[in-house]
Design an enzyme around this catalytic site. Structure first.
Site, short mmCIF file in Angstrom:
data_model
loop_
_atom_site.label_atom_id
_atom_site.label_comp_id
_atom_site.label_asym_id
_atom_site.label_seq_id
_atom_site.Cartn_x
_atom_site.Cartn_y
_atom_site.Cartn_z
CG ASP A 223 -0.02 -0.07 2.54
OD1 ASP A 223 0.25 -1.19 2.99
OD2 ASP A 223 0.43 0.99 3.03
CG ASP A 225 1.74 4.83 5.71
OD1 ASP A 225 1.16 3.94 6.36
OD2 ASP A 225 2.29 5.80 6.25
N1 LIG Z 1 1.22 1.24 5.81
C1 LIG Z 1 1.79 0.40 6.66
N2 LIG Z 1 2.25 0.81 7.86
C2 LIG Z 1 2.86 -0.05 8.69
N3 LIG Z 1 3.01 -1.35 8.44
C3 LIG Z 1 2.55 -1.81 7.27
N4 LIG Z 1 2.58 -3.04 6.73
C4 LIG Z 1 2.00 -2.98 5.52
N5 LIG Z 1 1.58 -1.72 5.26
C5 LIG Z 1 1.92 -0.97 6.34
#
Ligand SMILES: Nc1ncnc2[nH]cnc12
Ligand SMILES: CSC[C@H]1O[C@H](OP(=O)(O)O)[C@H](O)[C@@H]1O
Length: 305
Positions: A223, A225
């Site tokens: 992703d 974030d």
């Molecule tokens: N955005 C994110 N923040 C922290 N850990 C993650 N693991 C996968 N995506 C994450």
């Protein structure tokens, strides 16, 4: 390819989505009790096609019931070291802090920014009457990173449904969680130089250093974030969308890589930095070292016995 041996020289830690290596041949599971408790899961011993063995632990337990802050990282690393493991290839699902690191991409980081909150048991050297300060300027094994990177790149270039991109020499931010970051935090991590974010590399990498294990982290992006204006911040639903594909690719990488890692550990002349490194990190004079503390440490570092 080496001739098969009974020694388990290489460990693998699976993260979110990667709860087994069922593309290898499992031969047994073992329960290891350590002075720091039990690992996240039983250790599965599998054979590679050569007959050499590797050890696998599911970081969050099988079924993912252990939250990132509660992973028994000291027990995981200690158990692997105790059965003979000298190198760990760990996997982690991460968020991307950079446009060019897309969901599905692989990343091998070389640096860490620690944003955990002091609630994790992150050292073997506290409360035991033996003081040790491990070198952590290069938090991953530079020798193991250099060894695995071209091999992972090659595997990903030929992978089914690929090619898949590999990014190297990136910085991973490790946050406490379990809630994801705010948009402001996510933007701040970018300004700090963070490239990817997870909740698990600390204390795993630190403990591996203390246990004199070469440790590398192979990350898969799930992703973006929370930093992208005009896009919703990350949710578990979004992470899960790419988790299955990433886990399949991670299994293929593990299958293609672990024999080489086993062989380079067995050769003994390439991964030279970790072994014995803690001897020089212990500042307590031998006659002042607590006997009970030394006994505990001897579980992972036999020269303390
Ligand atoms: N955005 C994110 N923040 C922290 N850990 C993650 N693991 C996968 N995506 C994450
Ligand atoms: C399920 S999203 C957050 C979760 O995923 C990552 O786990 P792992 O590093 O074990 O693959 C991240 O670190 C968080 O624990």
């Amino acid at each position: 390819m080496s001739s098969s041996s009974e020694k388990v020289l290489v460990g693998c830690i699976g993260g979110s989505g990667l709860y087994n290596l069922d593309n290898l041949t499992p031969v047994k599971t073992i329960e290891v009790d350590t002075p720091w408790g039990k690992p996240s899961s039983p250790i599965t011993i599998s054979t590679l096609p050569s007959g050499d063995q590797i050890a696998f632990i599911a970081r969050h337990g099988i079924g993912h019931h252990i939250s990132p802050s509660e992973v028994p990282a000291r027990a995981n690393i200690a158990a692997l070291k105790h059965i003979g493991v000298q190198a760990i290839v760990a996997f982690s699902a991460v968020g991307s802090l950079r446009e060019e690191i897309a969901p599905g991409d692989f990343i091998i980081p070389s640096q860490i920014i620690d944003r955990t909150k002091g609630i994790r048991q992150e050292t073997y050297f506290r409360g035991i009457g033996v003081v040790g300060h491990t070198m952590f300027g290069d938090p991953f094994s530079t020798q193991l990173n250099e060894f695995v990177s071209p091999r992972v790149e090659k595997i990903l270039s030929e992978i089914q449904g690929g090619p898949v991109k590999l990014h190297q020499n990136k910085t991973v931010v490790c946050m406490e969680g379990p809630a994801f970051s705010t948009r402001a935090e996510s933007l701040m991590y970018r300004l700090w130089g963070g490239d990817i974010i997870n909740m698990s590399v600390i204390p795993e990498a630190k403990l591996a250093k203390e246990a004199e294990i070469d440790y590398t982290l192979i990350c898969t992006s799930t992703d973006y974030d929370a930093w992208r204006t005009g896009f919703p911040p990350v949710t578990v639903e979004e992470v899960v969308k790419t988790l299955h594909t990433n886990a399949g690719n991670s299994k293929a990488v593990a299958a293609g890589l672990l024999q080489d890692v086993h062989d380079v550990v067995a050769a003994g002349n390439v991964l030279t930095e970790a072994k014995g490194s803690m001897r020089f990190s212990t500042i307590t004079s031998p006659d002042a070292q607590n006997e009970e503390g030394k006994k505990k440490l001897a579980f992972i570092l036999p020269y303390f016995s």
